[in-house]
Motif scaffolding. Sequence first.
Motif, PDB file in Angstrom:
ATOM      1  N   ASN A  83       0.893  -1.135   0.112  1.00 40.94           N
ATOM      2  CA  ASN A  83       0.051   0.084   0.080  1.00 40.94           C
ATOM      3  C   ASN A  83       0.835   1.251   0.128  1.00 40.94           C
ATOM      4  N   PHE A  84       1.968   1.101  -0.349  1.00 45.26           N
ATOM      5  CA  PHE A  84       3.083   2.301  -0.539  1.00 45.26           C
ATOM      6  C   PHE A  84       2.541   3.368  -1.283  1.00 45.26           C
ATOM      7  N   GLY A  85       1.572   3.380  -2.266  1.00 45.69           N
ATOM      8  CA  GLY A  85       1.002   4.068  -3.208  1.00 45.69           C
ATOM      9  C   GLY A  85       0.021   5.457  -2.596  1.00 45.69           C
ATOM     10  N   VAL A  86      -0.601   4.999  -1.319  1.00 44.12           N
ATOM     11  CA  VAL A  86      -1.378   5.671  -0.622  1.00 44.12           C
ATOM     12  C   VAL A  86      -0.890   5.903   1.092  1.00 44.12           C
ATOM     13  N   ALA A  87       0.121   5.866   0.983  1.00 43.83           N
ATOM     14  CA  ALA A  87       1.114   6.143   2.365  1.00 43.83           C
ATOM     15  C   ALA A  87       0.764   7.565   3.025  1.00 43.83           C
ATOM     16  N   ASN A  88       0.411   8.444   2.111  1.00 47.13           N
ATOM     17  CA  ASN A  88       0.307   9.617   2.573  1.00 47.13           C
ATOM     18  C   ASN A  88      -1.220   9.816   3.113  1.00 47.13           C
ATOM     19  N   ALA A  89      -2.283   9.166   2.734  1.00 46.54           N
ATOM     20  CA  ALA A  89      -3.521   9.128   3.196  1.00 46.54           C
ATOM     21  C   ALA A  89      -3.575   8.278   4.403  1.00 46.54           C
ATOM     22  N   ILE A  90      -2.695   7.290   4.253  1.00 41.10           N
ATOM     23  CA  ILE A  90      -2.697   6.307   5.499  1.00 41.10           C
ATOM     24  C   ILE A  90      -2.083   7.182   6.906  1.00 41.10           C
ATOM     25  N   GLY A  91      -1.131   7.684   6.520  1.00 37.75           N
ATOM     26  CA  GLY A  91      -0.479   8.559   7.556  1.00 37.75           C
ATOM     27  C   GLY A  91      -1.543   9.782   8.071  1.00 37.75           C
ATOM     28  N   SER A  92      -2.339  10.262   7.314  1.00 38.20           N
ATOM     29  CA  SER A  92      -3.499  11.304   7.645  1.00 38.20           C
ATOM     30  C   SER A  92      -4.383  10.413   8.607  1.00 38.20           C
ATOM     31  N   ALA A  93      -4.776   9.345   8.074  1.00 33.72           N
ATOM     32  CA  ALA A  93      -5.708   8.574   8.946  1.00 33.72           C
ATOM     33  C   ALA A  93      -5.491   7.878  10.185  1.00 33.72           C
ATOM     34  N   ILE A  94      -4.095   7.704  10.517  1.00 32.58           N
ATOM     35  CA  ILE A  94      -3.671   6.806  11.741  1.00 32.58           C
ATOM     36  C   ILE A  94      -3.148   7.960  12.511  1.00 32.58           C
ATOM     37  N   SER A  95      -2.699   9.210  12.199  1.00 27.16           N
ATOM     38  CA  SER A  95      -2.103  10.018  12.887  1.00 27.16           C
ATOM     39  C   SER A  95      -2.505  10.349  14.415  1.00 27.16           C
ATOM     40  N   GLN A  96      -1.699  10.639  15.418  1.00 26.57           N
ATOM     41  CA  GLN A  96      -2.423  11.454  16.789  1.00 26.57           C
ATOM     42  C   GLN A  96      -2.256  12.741  16.760  1.00 26.57           C
ATOM     43  N   VAL A  97      -2.896  13.454  17.937  1.00 25.38           N
ATOM     44  CA  VAL A  97      -2.784  14.788  17.913  1.00 25.38           C
ATOM     45  C   VAL A  97      -1.659  15.273  18.821  1.00 25.38           C
ATOM     46  N   SER A  98      -1.084  16.473  18.454  1.00 22.56           N
ATOM     47  CA  SER A  98       0.139  16.950  18.731  1.00 22.56           C
ATOM     48  C   SER A  98       0.008  18.401  19.509  1.00 22.56           C
ATOM     49  N   GLY A  99       0.858  18.622  20.532  1.00 26.34           N
ATOM     50  CA  GLY A  99       1.097  19.942  20.949  1.00 26.34           C
ATOM     51  C   GLY A  99       2.387  20.026  21.068  1.00 26.34           C
ATOM     52  N   GLN A 100       3.075  21.450  20.803  1.00 23.91           N
ATOM     53  CA  GLN A 100       4.262  21.731  20.780  1.00 23.91           C
ATOM     54  C   GLN A 100       4.462  23.130  21.623  1.00 23.91           C
ATOM     55  N   VAL A 101       5.567  23.186  22.171  1.00 27.70           N
ATOM     56  CA  VAL A 101       6.007  24.760  22.601  1.00 27.70           C
ATOM     57  C   VAL A 101       7.587  24.815  22.735  1.00 27.70           C
ATOM     58  N   GLN A 102       7.906  26.188  22.287  1.00 24.06           N
ATOM     59  CA  GLN A 102       9.347  26.376  22.372  1.00 24.06           C
ATOM     60  C   GLN A 102       9.357  27.769  22.870  1.00 24.06           C
ATOM     61  N   LYS A 103       9.904  27.883  24.250  1.00 24.70           N
ATOM     62  CA  LYS A 103       9.868  29.134  24.928  1.00 24.70           C
ATOM     63  C   LYS A 103      11.167  29.392  25.662  1.00 24.70           C
ATOM     64  N   VAL A 104      11.527  30.454  25.795  1.00 25.33           N
ATOM     65  CA  VAL A 104      12.773  30.940  26.381  1.00 25.33           C
ATOM     66  C   VAL A 104      12.574  31.386  27.832  1.00 25.33           C
ATOM     67  N   TYR A 105      13.398  30.889  28.745  1.00 28.65           N
ATOM     68  CA  TYR A 105      13.066  31.208  30.187  1.00 28.65           C
ATOM     69  C   TYR A 105      14.580  31.967  30.774  1.00 28.65           C
ATOM     70  N   SER A 106      14.400  32.616  31.610  1.00 28.41           N
ATOM     71  CA  SER A 106      15.384  33.348  32.141  1.00 28.41           C
ATOM     72  C   SER A 106      15.685  32.372  33.569  1.00 28.41           C
ATOM     73  N   LEU A 107      17.048  31.861  33.602  1.00 26.59           N
ATOM     74  CA  LEU A 107      17.188  30.900  34.602  1.00 26.59           C
ATOM     75  C   LEU A 107      17.404  31.707  35.886  1.00 26.59           C
ATOM     76  N   THR A 108      17.530  32.987  35.950  1.00 23.01           N
ATOM     77  CA  THR A 108      17.348  33.915  37.075  1.00 23.01           C
ATOM     78  C   THR A 108      16.211  33.677  37.863  1.00 23.01           C
ATOM     79  N   ASP A 109      15.089  33.884  37.067  1.00 21.52           N
ATOM     80  CA  ASP A 109      13.663  33.729  37.409  1.00 21.52           C
ATOM     81  C   ASP A 109      13.069  32.601  37.617  1.00 21.52           C
ATOM     82  N   THR A 110      13.699  31.626  36.682  1.00 22.41           N
ATOM     83  CA  THR A 110      13.126  30.349  36.696  1.00 22.41           C
ATOM     84  C   THR A 110      14.189  29.211  36.591  1.00 22.41           C
ATOM     85  N   PRO A 111      14.289  28.383  37.706  1.00 23.68           N
ATOM     86  CA  PRO A 111      15.146  27.485  37.656  1.00 23.68           C
ATOM     87  C   PRO A 111      14.894  26.218  36.669  1.00 23.68           C
ATOM     88  N   ARG A 112      15.893  25.589  36.131  1.00 23.61           N
ATOM     89  CA  ARG A 112      15.956  24.814  34.798  1.00 23.61           C
ATOM     90  C   ARG A 112      14.785  23.819  34.872  1.00 23.61           C
TER      91      ARG A 112
END
Length: 527
Positions: free
Chosen positions: A444-473
Amino acid sequence: MASSNERTWRLGIDVGGTNTDAVIIDGNLKLVAATKSPTTEDVMSGIEAAMHEVVSQIGPEAAKNIGFAMLGTTHCTNAIVERKRLNKVVALRIGAPATTAISCMADWPQQLKDAMSVRDFIVHGGHEFNGQLINDLVDQEIREVARTVRDEGFESVAVTSVFSPVSDAHEVRAGQILREELGEDFPISLSSEIGTLGFLERENATILNAALHDVAITTATSFEAALAAEGLTDVAVYLGQNDGTLMSVDYAKRYPIFTIACGPTNSIRGASFLTKEKDAVVVDIGGTTTDVGVLTHGFPRESMVAVEIGDVRTNFRMPDLVSVGLGGGSIVRQQPDGSVTVGPDSVGFRVTRDALCFGGEVLTATDIVVAKGIAPGVGDPSLVAGLDPALVEVAYAEITRIIEDAVDAMKTSAGDITVILVGGGSILAPSKLEGAGEVLRPENFGVANAIGSAISQVSGQVQKVYSLTDTPRDQAIANAKALACENAIAAGADPDTVEVIDVEDIPLAYLGDALCVRVKAVGDLML
């Protein structure tokens, strides 16, 4: 109608440049229907045709089992590239007087700016790299911008504050004021929720996101209408994100820019699902182009550099890809010196009409593999039997070289790596590649993209900068993990299944005691 807890089947659709693929996966994640339909100029009619075909394959009774519908679409990409259907945007920059040296959208194509009827404003406020205040935010300045938005009929606002990945306080406050003035449902994009460090690139991404609001609504509404036309009126609808996961319709309306480049990531996820491989190079060959990406821990590797979208430099998350002009419809030409070129131009979805092996008059890459006898069941081999064997061998060597060079460009070490071939055009690729330890071409290599859409999970991401003076690692990482999990739940993940799968913390020495934390969390669909 089956009860909701029984409707575990999934309809997955992915729109490519040449074909729109659709699949139906049952509750055990087994493929029960699949089709490929030409991608149409308006995109949606191609989606409707593919959807109708797979639903027809299983019949109306089985279709009652479908509880989820997933769409990986090019609507937003096309809107930017074509400069059409974009919102009328106000770009609000918070950072005067520190950010006045370079004007907003200084390097944008004028045609794109005109398509969005953009007006930009710079108001006082913003923070330094360490979170220190540059200037107070002046509420009245924000209200005056809102008055312009209301009086002149602007349709969305993009808010960007200097160093908002460190402190988003002024962006959040500006958003509150704008909604007080314009209404709770008025589309407002905040840069701290979209891009990362790099002020101008983050601002650009936020403006594009704001411009795509109506496109996202139209796409979601049209998809839901197409589902209803097939009798699928009670299904959970998701759109593909460009990190290989899904997001709810409401989330997609807030962050439509995250749908850009979701097609290749769907293919990468589909390749992982079909082969059970978690780390590999994925080669997705379509009718026009070949996209090469990398599987890392089962998800697409993200690009660490700024990416241009519609000739605009941005820094929001994007998959790390190499795209080359090679596909099943790529035109093959013999040059006067005896060399052979393959692509980058292509007959695209017309390959089944224009290629020699289908009775056409254009020599394509598909004709070469049919003439070599390595694509059984494709076209009529007798129609290419008269091709010069030397031409066929040279052309096939060129096809192989293009693929090998693209794979090599994505490797991070000199050793051999597993390569997974997917996409309808992957019949072009040989079973052995230089630099690849193992070459897999799954069922089923020919429809791998649609399969990838169908089986995917849901994600959340964050990229944030912290000041270690205010917030410990440790506290900074814990906070980023919590935010990533919250984002996954907001995107439509089941809270009981959300887990953190990737954490990266990078000290930013040039910013003093700053720490950049990147976290990704994923969860299963809410059943």
